[in-house]
Design a protein around this motif. Structure first.
Motif, PDB file in Angstrom:
ATOM      1  N   ALA A   6       0.846  -1.193   0.000  1.00  0.00           N
ATOM      2  CA  ALA A   6       0.000   0.000   0.000  1.00  0.00           C
ATOM      3  C   ALA A   6       0.877   1.236   0.000  1.00  0.00           C
ATOM      4  O   ALA A   6       1.891   1.283   0.699  1.00  0.00           O
ATOM      5  N   ILE A   7       0.493   2.232  -0.798  1.00  0.00           N
ATOM      6  CA  ILE A   7       1.224   3.501  -0.810  1.00  0.00           C
ATOM      7  C   ILE A   7       0.446   4.529   0.004  1.00  0.00           C
ATOM      8  O   ILE A   7      -0.772   4.642  -0.117  1.00  0.00           O
ATOM      9  N   GLY A   8       1.176   5.241   0.855  1.00  0.00           N
ATOM     10  CA  GLY A   8       0.561   6.258   1.696  1.00  0.00           C
ATOM     11  C   GLY A   8       1.544   6.631   2.786  1.00  0.00           C
ATOM     12  O   GLY A   8       2.730   6.302   2.697  1.00  0.00           O
ATOM     13  N   ASN A   9       1.055   7.307   3.816  1.00  0.00           N
ATOM     14  CA  ASN A   9       1.904   7.638   4.952  1.00  0.00           C
ATOM     15  C   ASN A   9       2.196   6.349   5.736  1.00  0.00           C
ATOM     16  O   ASN A   9       1.313   5.800   6.401  1.00  0.00           O
ATOM     17  N   ALA A  10       3.448   5.865   5.628  1.00  0.00           N
ATOM     18  CA  ALA A  10       3.792   4.537   6.143  1.00  0.00           C
ATOM     19  C   ALA A  10       3.440   4.355   7.622  1.00  0.00           C
ATOM     20  O   ALA A  10       2.835   3.353   7.998  1.00  0.00           O
ATOM     21  N   SER A  11       3.800   5.335   8.453  1.00  0.00           N
ATOM     22  CA  SER A  11       3.562   5.118   9.885  1.00  0.00           C
ATOM     23  C   SER A  11       2.070   5.211  10.211  1.00  0.00           C
ATOM     24  O   SER A  11       1.570   4.469  11.053  1.00  0.00           O
ATOM     25  N   ASP A  12       1.338   6.091   9.518  1.00  0.00           N
ATOM     26  CA  ASP A  12      -0.126   6.155   9.726  1.00  0.00           C
ATOM     27  C   ASP A  12      -0.776   4.811   9.399  1.00  0.00           C
ATOM     28  O   ASP A  12      -1.640   4.330  10.137  1.00  0.00           O
ATOM     29  N   LEU A  13      -0.347   4.233   8.286  1.00  0.00           N
ATOM     30  CA  LEU A  13      -0.953   2.970   7.848  1.00  0.00           C
ATOM     31  C   LEU A  13      -0.645   1.859   8.851  1.00  0.00           C
ATOM     32  O   LEU A  13      -1.524   1.120   9.276  1.00  0.00           O
ATOM     33  N   LYS A  14       0.628   1.766   9.238  1.00  0.00           N
ATOM     34  CA  LYS A  14       1.038   0.724  10.183  1.00  0.00           C
ATOM     35  C   LYS A  14       0.311   0.902  11.525  1.00  0.00           C
ATOM     36  O   LYS A  14      -0.215  -0.050  12.088  1.00  0.00           O
ATOM     37  N   ASN A  15       0.279   2.169  11.982  1.00  0.00           N
ATOM     38  CA  ASN A  15      -0.375   2.420  13.272  1.00  0.00           C
ATOM     39  C   ASN A  15      -1.850   2.049  13.249  1.00  0.00           C
ATOM     40  O   ASN A  15      -2.366   1.502  14.211  1.00  0.00           O
ATOM     41  N   ARG A  16      -2.527   2.354  12.136  1.00  0.00           N
ATOM     42  CA  ARG A  16      -3.950   2.041  12.070  1.00  0.00           C
ATOM     43  C   ARG A  16      -4.174   0.535  12.167  1.00  0.00           C
ATOM     44  O   ARG A  16      -5.058   0.068  12.887  1.00  0.00           O
ATOM     45  N   LEU A  17      -3.361  -0.235  11.448  1.00  0.00           N
ATOM     46  CA  LEU A  17      -3.552  -1.685  11.480  1.00  0.00           C
ATOM     47  C   LEU A  17      -3.263  -2.242  12.865  1.00  0.00           C
ATOM     48  O   LEU A  17      -3.945  -3.137  13.342  1.00  0.00           O
ATOM     49  N   GLU A  18      -2.228  -1.673  13.517  1.00  0.00           N
ATOM     50  CA  GLU A  18      -1.769  -2.246  14.789  1.00  0.00           C
ATOM     51  C   GLU A  18      -2.360  -1.569  16.015  1.00  0.00           C
ATOM     52  O   GLU A  18      -1.904  -1.785  17.133  1.00  0.00           O
ATOM     53  N   LEU A  19      -3.369  -0.753  15.789  1.00  0.00           N
ATOM     54  CA  LEU A  19      -4.104  -0.101  16.873  1.00  0.00           C
ATOM     55  C   LEU A  19      -4.532  -1.137  17.917  1.00  0.00           C
ATOM     56  O   LEU A  19      -4.885  -2.260  17.559  1.00  0.00           O
ATOM     57  N   ARG A  20      -4.520  -0.747  19.193  1.00  0.00           N
ATOM     58  CA  ARG A  20      -5.009  -1.669  20.220  1.00  0.00           C
ATOM     59  C   ARG A  20      -6.492  -1.955  19.926  1.00  0.00           C
ATOM     60  O   ARG A  20      -7.282  -1.040  19.730  1.00  0.00           O
ATOM     61  N   GLY A  21      -6.846  -3.231  19.874  1.00  0.00           N
ATOM     62  CA  GLY A  21      -8.216  -3.603  19.522  1.00  0.00           C
ATOM     63  C   GLY A  21      -8.484  -3.436  18.035  1.00  0.00           C
ATOM     64  O   GLY A  21      -9.624  -3.485  17.599  1.00  0.00           O
ATOM     65  N   GLY A  22      -7.436  -3.222  17.262  1.00  0.00           N
ATOM     66  CA  GLY A  22      -7.588  -3.018  15.821  1.00  0.00           C
ATOM     67  C   GLY A  22      -7.611  -4.323  15.044  1.00  0.00           C
ATOM     68  O   GLY A  22      -7.714  -5.416  15.619  1.00  0.00           O
ATOM     69  N   LEU A  23      -7.487  -4.191  13.730  1.00  0.00           N
ATOM     70  CA  LEU A  23      -7.692  -5.339  12.852  1.00  0.00           C
ATOM     71  C   LEU A  23      -6.653  -6.456  13.046  1.00  0.00           C
ATOM     72  O   LEU A  23      -7.005  -7.630  13.072  1.00  0.00           O
ATOM     73  N   VAL A  24      -5.386  -6.089  13.204  1.00  0.00           N
ATOM     74  CA  VAL A  24      -4.343  -7.104  13.351  1.00  0.00           C
ATOM     75  C   VAL A  24      -4.591  -7.939  14.612  1.00  0.00           C
ATOM     76  O   VAL A  24      -4.539  -9.175  14.585  1.00  0.00           O
ATOM     77  N   GLU A  25      -4.917  -7.233  15.697  1.00  0.00           N
ATOM     78  CA  GLU A  25      -5.177  -7.921  16.960  1.00  0.00           C
ATOM     79  C   GLU A  25      -6.400  -8.838  16.825  1.00  0.00           C
ATOM     80  O   GLU A  25      -6.388  -9.976  17.283  1.00  0.00           O
ATOM     81  N   TYR A  26      -7.421  -8.318  16.157  1.00  0.00           N
ATOM     82  CA  TYR A  26      -8.661  -9.075  15.957  1.00  0.00           C
ATOM     83  C   TYR A  26      -8.422 -10.356  15.145  1.00  0.00           C
ATOM     84  O   TYR A  26      -8.874 -11.432  15.524  1.00  0.00           O
ATOM     85  N   LEU A  27      -7.686 -10.240  14.053  1.00  0.00           N
ATOM     86  CA  LEU A  27      -7.449 -11.404  13.198  1.00  0.00           C
ATOM     87  C   LEU A  27      -6.630 -12.472  13.929  1.00  0.00           C
ATOM     88  O   LEU A  27      -6.857 -13.659  13.762  1.00  0.00           O
ATOM     89  N   LEU A  28      -5.701 -12.021  14.765  1.00  0.00           N
ATOM     90  CA  LEU A  28      -4.873 -12.971  15.502  1.00  0.00           C
ATOM     91  C   LEU A  28      -5.679 -13.657  16.600  1.00  0.00           C
ATOM     92  O   LEU A  28      -5.683 -14.884  16.717  1.00  0.00           O
ATOM     93  N   SER A  29      -6.420 -12.858  17.385  1.00  0.00           N
ATOM     94  CA  SER A  29      -7.107 -13.454  18.529  1.00  0.00           C
ATOM     95  C   SER A  29      -8.331 -14.271  18.097  1.00  0.00           C
ATOM     96  O   SER A  29      -8.615 -15.308  18.674  1.00  0.00           O
ATOM     97  N   GLU A  30      -9.051 -13.816  17.061  1.00  0.00           N
ATOM     98  CA  GLU A  30     -10.271 -14.525  16.665  1.00  0.00           C
ATOM     99  C   GLU A  30     -10.007 -15.669  15.696  1.00  0.00           C
ATOM    100  O   GLU A  30     -10.713 -16.665  15.703  1.00  0.00           O
ATOM    101  N   TYR A  31      -9.019 -15.492  14.812  1.00  0.00           N
ATOM    102  CA  TYR A  31      -8.843 -16.490  13.755  1.00  0.00           C
ATOM    103  C   TYR A  31      -7.440 -17.089  13.689  1.00  0.00           C
ATOM    104  O   TYR A  31      -7.174 -17.922  12.835  1.00  0.00           O
TER     105      TYR A  31
END
Lengths: 236, 217
Positions: free
Chosen positions: B160-185
């Protein structure tokens, strides 16, 4: 000191502490209220500014779009005509042209099942994810253009819950959500209504879904900007 | 202690309005940039329009540049820029029955990931070399997940092209998508910031069988 005196002393310390605690707590709460009012005032001010800037944005975008058309009109010659021809196709694909054609209209409404207090009410309202699923299914079934509540979906559109609304192309949308798609009406409807498909899934949670085949519908053009801050031509 | 609890419950509203304030501040920041960009575009274009009188060649060049810009935006030409590389894959894990089985990445996991990246401001996204466009699907078909009608093989690599740290931070937000995919699936997601990623053009054809432009008067 005698035992009784000592006991009295403890009691009075306890009493004084309690009263002091109460006073402090009241003061603190009062202070919090003031801070909260201040925060609300700041938020409202910010909201007004954002609203104003959005209007300005739309005006400038309109101006830019008109100038682009002017540029196309003024450009003549064989080379320019070739470019214009490609431009027409590219603009349709990019979502910059208003389109008409056959297709389907899908309406999603929150569940009207009376809610049991022990259950999570969150399960029964339309979420970004539900819209995402419907849209994805329409794309898989060959939809050529899609809009949600008149917001054209473009390459970079994200669909996101923001409080009680859903945000698409920076616009806040409220239910009911009407998804329109241009394509083969039978194929699009069939894909949504497939057994075990997306409509079955939504109806399981009581979301009210209706699908209507439409002979002729219109899908608006994307009205936002196409400026990019990060991506460029890899050759450049 | 009672007072403490009382104070805690009343302060919850304040937290909500703080979130709203932050969201608005962010929105304002984006709008300021957008407005600046628009003004710049308008002034550049007015210069071009003035030059049009000068000759066919200049006009065609100006038009070609507009076309190139729209093509990048729509996913019809390759682009490069800073951003993130996200690798999504299943993990071997105990499914509860004692047997070790790899968790499987589903179409909806990838669909959510792409949506999250766009919501966080990505300007261009591709998965395993397939550029995501306005009509790209992410859908299980048989044993594979199809994107643009092309079957993908795991592991899934998303650029993905964009602001690298914004993108990474959004995915790795506490309770965010990365955490959800790991804990649920049990799905693992690794995100790396990159100075430069190259994203290919959409390879499909532009063909519209049902849609027709509406000529506006």
């Amino acid at each position: 000191m005698s035992a009784i005196k000592l006991k009295n002393f403890y009691w009075s310390v306890a009493l004084v502490s309690l009263v002091l605690g109460l006073i402090l707590a009241l003061l603190y709460r009062n202070n919090m209220d003031i801070q909260q009012d201040e925060a609300i005032r700041r938020t409202n001010e910010l909201a007004d500014q954002v609203e104003q800037m959005k209007k300005e944005h739309d005006v400038l975008q309109g101006q830019l779009n008109r100038m682009l058309l002017e540029l196309e009109d003024l450009s003549t010659g064989t080379h320019a005509n070739q470019i214009k021809e490609e431009m027409e196709q590219v603009k349709i694909f990019a979502g910059m042209t208003k389109l008409t054609g056959s297709g389907v209209e899908v309406t999603l409404k929150d569940s009207n099942i009376s809610k049991d207090y022990t259950e999570n009410p969150n399960l029964y309202i339309v979420h970004d994810e539900d819209i995402l699923r419907v849209v994805n299914e329409l794309k898989a079934a060959g939809a050529e253009a899609i809009a949600v509540n008149e917001q054209r979906l473009i390459t970079t559109t994200g669909i996101r819950c923001s409080g009680s609304t859903i945000k698409i192309n920076k616009k806040d949308l409220v239910p009911p959500f009407v998804i329109t798609a241009i394509g083969n009406p039978e194929t699009l409807e069939g894909a949504l209504k497939m057994r075990g498909g997306v409509i079955d899934h939504l109806q399981f949670f009581g979301i009210q879904v209706s699908v209507k085949k439409v002979e002729k519908l219109e899908i608006p053009a994307y009205s936002g900007g196409i400026k990019s801050n990060y991506m460029m031509d890899p050759e450049a | 202690m009672m007072l403490g609890i009382h104070y805690h419950t009343t302060s919850a509203d304040n937290v909500v309005s703080l979130d709203r304030e932050q969201e608005l501040a962010l929105e304002k920041k984006v709008l300021v940039e957008d407005l600046y960009g628009l003004q710049k575009e308008i002034s550049e274009l007015s210069v071009k329009l003035e030059k049009l009188g000068l000759g066919e060649k200049e006009a065609a060049e100006a038009l070609a540049r507009e076309l190139a810009k729209i093509k990048r935006f729509a996913g019809l030409s390759a682009v490069s820029g800073p951003g993130v590389e996200v690798v999504v894959q299943g993990q071997p894990g105990d499914d509860g029955s004692g047997t070790v089985q790899a968790s499987k990445v589903l179409d909806e996991h990838l669909m959510k990931m792409l949506n999250e990246l766009f919501s966080a401001g990505s300007e261009a996204v591709a998965i395993n070399g397939q550029r995501i466009t306005a009509v790209s699907e992410v859908r299980l078909a048989g044993n594979h997940i199809n994107v643009n009608g092309t079957p993908l093989e795991p592991p899934y690599q998303i650029l993905a092209i964009g602001n690298a740290s914004d993108l990474k931070n959004r995915l790795e937000l506490r309770g965010g998508l990365v955490e959800y995919l790991l804990s649920e699936y049990g799905i693992s997601v690794e995100t790396r910031e990159k100075d430069k990623v190259v994203i290919p053009a959409f390879k499909g054809e532009l063909y519209f069988e049902y849609a027709e432009p509406v000529k506006e008067i």
